[in-house]
Design a protein around this motif. Structure first.
Motif, PDB file in Angstrom:
ATOM      1  N   ASP A 119       0.830  -1.211   0.000  1.00 10.41           N
ATOM      2  CA  ASP A 119       0.000   0.000   0.000  1.00 10.41           C
ATOM      3  C   ASP A 119       0.864   1.260   0.000  1.00 10.41           C
ATOM      4  N   ALA A 120       1.922   1.270   0.832  1.00  6.32           N
ATOM      5  CA  ALA A 120       2.782   2.457   0.912  1.00  6.32           C
ATOM      6  C   ALA A 120       3.467   2.708  -0.430  1.00  6.32           C
ATOM      7  N   ASP A 121       3.944   1.649  -1.091  1.00  7.08           N
ATOM      8  CA  ASP A 121       4.603   1.798  -2.391  1.00  7.08           C
ATOM      9  C   ASP A 121       3.604   2.321  -3.425  1.00  7.08           C
ATOM     10  N   ARG A 122       2.376   1.848  -3.333  1.00 10.95           N
ATOM     11  CA  ARG A 122       1.348   2.284  -4.289  1.00 10.95           C
ATOM     12  C   ARG A 122       0.911   3.725  -4.031  1.00 10.95           C
ATOM     13  N   LEU A 123       0.857   4.112  -2.756  1.00  9.07           N
ATOM     14  CA  LEU A 123       0.489   5.507  -2.472  1.00  9.07           C
ATOM     15  C   LEU A 123       1.523   6.452  -3.076  1.00  9.07           C
ATOM     16  N   ASP A 124       2.786   6.028  -3.101  1.00 10.22           N
ATOM     17  CA  ASP A 124       3.835   6.888  -3.660  1.00 10.22           C
ATOM     18  C   ASP A 124       3.818   6.886  -5.191  1.00 10.22           C
ATOM     19  N   ALA A 125       2.985   6.036  -5.784  1.00 16.96           N
ATOM     20  CA  ALA A 125       2.862   6.014  -7.252  1.00 16.96           C
ATOM     21  C   ALA A 125       1.690   6.878  -7.712  1.00 16.96           C
ATOM     22  N   ILE A 126       0.879   7.400  -6.774  1.00 23.08           N
ATOM     23  CA  ILE A 126      -0.279   8.211  -7.175  1.00 23.08           C
ATOM     24  C   ILE A 126      -0.184   9.616  -6.571  1.00 23.08           C
ATOM     25  N   GLY A 127      -1.166  10.461  -6.882  1.00 29.70           N
ATOM     26  CA  GLY A 127      -1.148  11.839  -6.382  1.00 29.70           C
ATOM     27  C   GLY A 127      -0.085  12.674  -7.079  1.00 29.70           C
ATOM     28  N   ALA A 128       0.242  13.812  -6.476  1.00 30.98           N
ATOM     29  CA  ALA A 128       1.195  14.741  -7.104  1.00 30.98           C
ATOM     30  C   ALA A 128       2.559  14.086  -7.296  1.00 30.98           C
ATOM     31  N   ILE A 129       3.012  13.359  -6.276  1.00 33.84           N
ATOM     32  CA  ILE A 129       4.306  12.667  -6.376  1.00 33.84           C
ATOM     33  C   ILE A 129       4.238  11.613  -7.486  1.00 33.84           C
ATOM     34  N   SER A 154      -5.619  -2.801 -22.003  1.00 37.57           N
ATOM     35  CA  SER A 154      -6.120  -3.371 -20.737  1.00 37.57           C
ATOM     36  C   SER A 154      -5.846  -4.871 -20.727  1.00 37.57           C
ATOM     37  N   GLY A 155      -5.905  -5.478 -19.553  1.00 33.78           N
ATOM     38  CA  GLY A 155      -5.739  -6.928 -19.415  1.00 33.78           C
ATOM     39  C   GLY A 155      -4.349  -7.440 -19.740  1.00 33.78           C
ATOM     40  N   MET A 156      -3.306  -6.607 -19.568  1.00 33.27           N
ATOM     41  CA  MET A 156      -1.939  -7.082 -19.864  1.00 33.27           C
ATOM     42  C   MET A 156      -1.471  -8.051 -18.778  1.00 33.27           C
ATOM     43  N   ASN A 157      -0.785  -9.139 -19.191  1.00 30.47           N
ATOM     44  CA  ASN A 157      -0.175 -10.003 -18.178  1.00 30.47           C
ATOM     45  C   ASN A 157       1.201  -9.435 -17.808  1.00 30.47           C
ATOM     46  N   ALA A 158       1.922 -10.135 -16.917  1.00 35.74           N
ATOM     47  CA  ALA A 158       3.176  -9.579 -16.383  1.00 35.74           C
ATOM     48  C   ALA A 158       4.179  -9.273 -17.501  1.00 35.74           C
ATOM     49  N   ASP A 159       4.293 -10.189 -18.461  1.00 35.35           N
ATOM     50  CA  ASP A 159       5.269 -10.021 -19.538  1.00 35.35           C
ATOM     51  C   ASP A 159       4.878  -8.855 -20.458  1.00 35.35           C
ATOM     52  N   GLU A 160       3.603  -8.812 -20.829  1.00 32.45           N
ATOM     53  CA  GLU A 160       3.126  -7.712 -21.689  1.00 32.45           C
ATOM     54  C   GLU A 160       3.279  -6.371 -20.987  1.00 32.45           C
ATOM     55  N   TYR A 161       2.977  -6.367 -19.684  1.00 33.99           N
ATOM     56  CA  TYR A 161       3.089  -5.128 -18.910  1.00 33.99           C
ATOM     57  C   TYR A 161       4.548  -4.657 -18.885  1.00 33.99           C
ATOM     58  N   ALA A 162       5.474  -5.598 -18.660  1.00 35.89           N
ATOM     59  CA  ALA A 162       6.901  -5.240 -18.570  1.00 35.89           C
ATOM     60  C   ALA A 162       7.443  -4.741 -19.907  1.00 35.89           C
ATOM     61  N   LYS A 163       6.929  -5.285 -21.010  1.00 38.66           N
ATOM     62  CA  LYS A 163       7.460  -4.910 -22.338  1.00 38.66           C
ATOM     63  C   LYS A 163       6.751  -3.707 -22.950  1.00 38.66           C
ATOM     64  N   ASN A 164       5.679  -3.275 -22.311  1.00 43.35           N
ATOM     65  CA  ASN A 164       4.869  -2.195 -22.853  1.00 43.35           C
ATOM     66  C   ASN A 164       5.690  -0.895 -22.997  1.00 43.35           C
ATOM     67  N   GLN A 165       5.540  -0.235 -24.138  1.00 43.42           N
ATOM     68  CA  GLN A 165       6.337   0.974 -24.405  1.00 43.42           C
ATOM     69  C   GLN A 165       5.458   2.216 -24.580  1.00 43.42           C
ATOM     70  N   TYR A 173      -3.865   5.110 -17.126  1.00 42.06           N
ATOM     71  CA  TYR A 173      -5.016   4.225 -17.310  1.00 42.06           C
ATOM     72  C   TYR A 173      -4.635   2.766 -17.115  1.00 42.06           C
ATOM     73  N   GLU A 174      -3.354   2.443 -17.331  1.00 41.73           N
ATOM     74  CA  GLU A 174      -2.904   1.049 -17.223  1.00 41.73           C
ATOM     75  C   GLU A 174      -2.506   0.678 -15.796  1.00 41.73           C
ATOM     76  N   LYS A 175      -2.203   1.658 -14.968  1.00 39.47           N
ATOM     77  CA  LYS A 175      -1.826   1.352 -13.578  1.00 39.47           C
ATOM     78  C   LYS A 175      -2.355   2.382 -12.560  1.00 39.47           C
ATOM     79  N   LEU A 176      -1.958   3.639 -12.733  1.00 39.35           N
ATOM     80  CA  LEU A 176      -2.118   4.595 -11.628  1.00 39.35           C
ATOM     81  C   LEU A 176      -3.566   4.788 -11.171  1.00 39.35           C
TER      82      LEU A 176
END
Ligand code: ADP
Ligand code: NI
Length: 214
Positions: A119-129, A154-165, A173-176
């Protein structure tokens, strides 16, 4: 800071991230550490485990340090040197292994300590920071800020997510924007609300300026 293992871990993280400009500088780890402490107290999680997992959560990040994906050699070595026993080391490395966002393969941590650090890591990925970090990361990888021709996936698996450019705006829209509803603890959910609203406000303004409406 009375516990020498914690102050040594702060020092180790400081040295590990001193040259980073991709949103993973030491201040990210330190904010996650402070937020995780607050959440740990509110959620009755074991404070020392949470503190160490937060401080070490990115020291084996494959993107920054190479190493072997899914292994935590730097964190393990540090904890062994400080005299923690194998059971404690395993508990902390399990938390680190469960923390990251990996599209549809994202894990829900098995312990309350893991839930708090995630949760703490995710909070630092959203908001102004979070907005600042996303554009810093995008810039570090030569990504465009926004590209209306390439919409978010949408619906990317781990590999697709990691390779996404994709563009940095797509990353919202994909994470935050998904993180608010993925918070594990009530304390983090409350903090996520305002940060989420701020990102929505930012995106509204961004698109209006992009279209020349302002
Ligand atoms: P964390 O340290 O939170 O586990 P990551 O290593 O996934 O996060 O990413 C570091 C930062 O960069 C985060 O704020 C994240 O949202 C952002 N980021 C990750 N991937 C992208 C991307 N494709 N575009 C823009 N920002 C990104
Ligand atoms: Ni992190």
């Amino acid at each position: 800071m009375n516990d020498p293992v914690i102050s040594n871990a702060i020092q180790f993280a400081r040295e590990s991230f001193q040259n980073d400009c991709s949103g993973h500088d030491f201040s990210h780890t330190y904010r996650v550490f402070r937020l995780a402490e607050t959440l740990a107290i509110q959620e009755n999680a074991d404070l020392r485990t949470v503190q160490l997992a937060a401080l070490l959560h990115d020291v084996d990040d494959f993107k920054l340090f190479g190493g072997t994906f899914g292994q935590y050699a730097r964190a393990e070595r540090f904890l062994k040197e400080k005299g923690l026993d194998d059971k404690e080391i395993k508990r902390i490395c399990t938390i680190i292994s469960e923390i990251s966002f990996k599209g549809t393969e994202t894990k829900t941590p098995t312990t309350i300590e893991g839930k708090v650090v995630q949760d703490a890591d995710r909070l630092d990925a959203i908001g102004a920071i979070g907005i600042g970090r996303a554009f810093a990361f995008g810039g570090s990888r030569n990504r465009s800020m926004y590209d209306p021709e390439n919409p978010p996936k949408s619906g990317m698996n781990a590999d697709e997510y990691a390779k996404n450019q994709g563009s940095t705006i797509n990353h919202f829209y994909e994470k935050l924007l998904l993180l608010r509803n993925l918070m594990n603890t009530p304390s983090a959910r409350r903090l996520a609300e305002e940060r989420h609203a701020f990102m929505e406000e930012f995106l509204k303004e961004f698109f209006e300026e992009w279209e020349g409406k302002r």
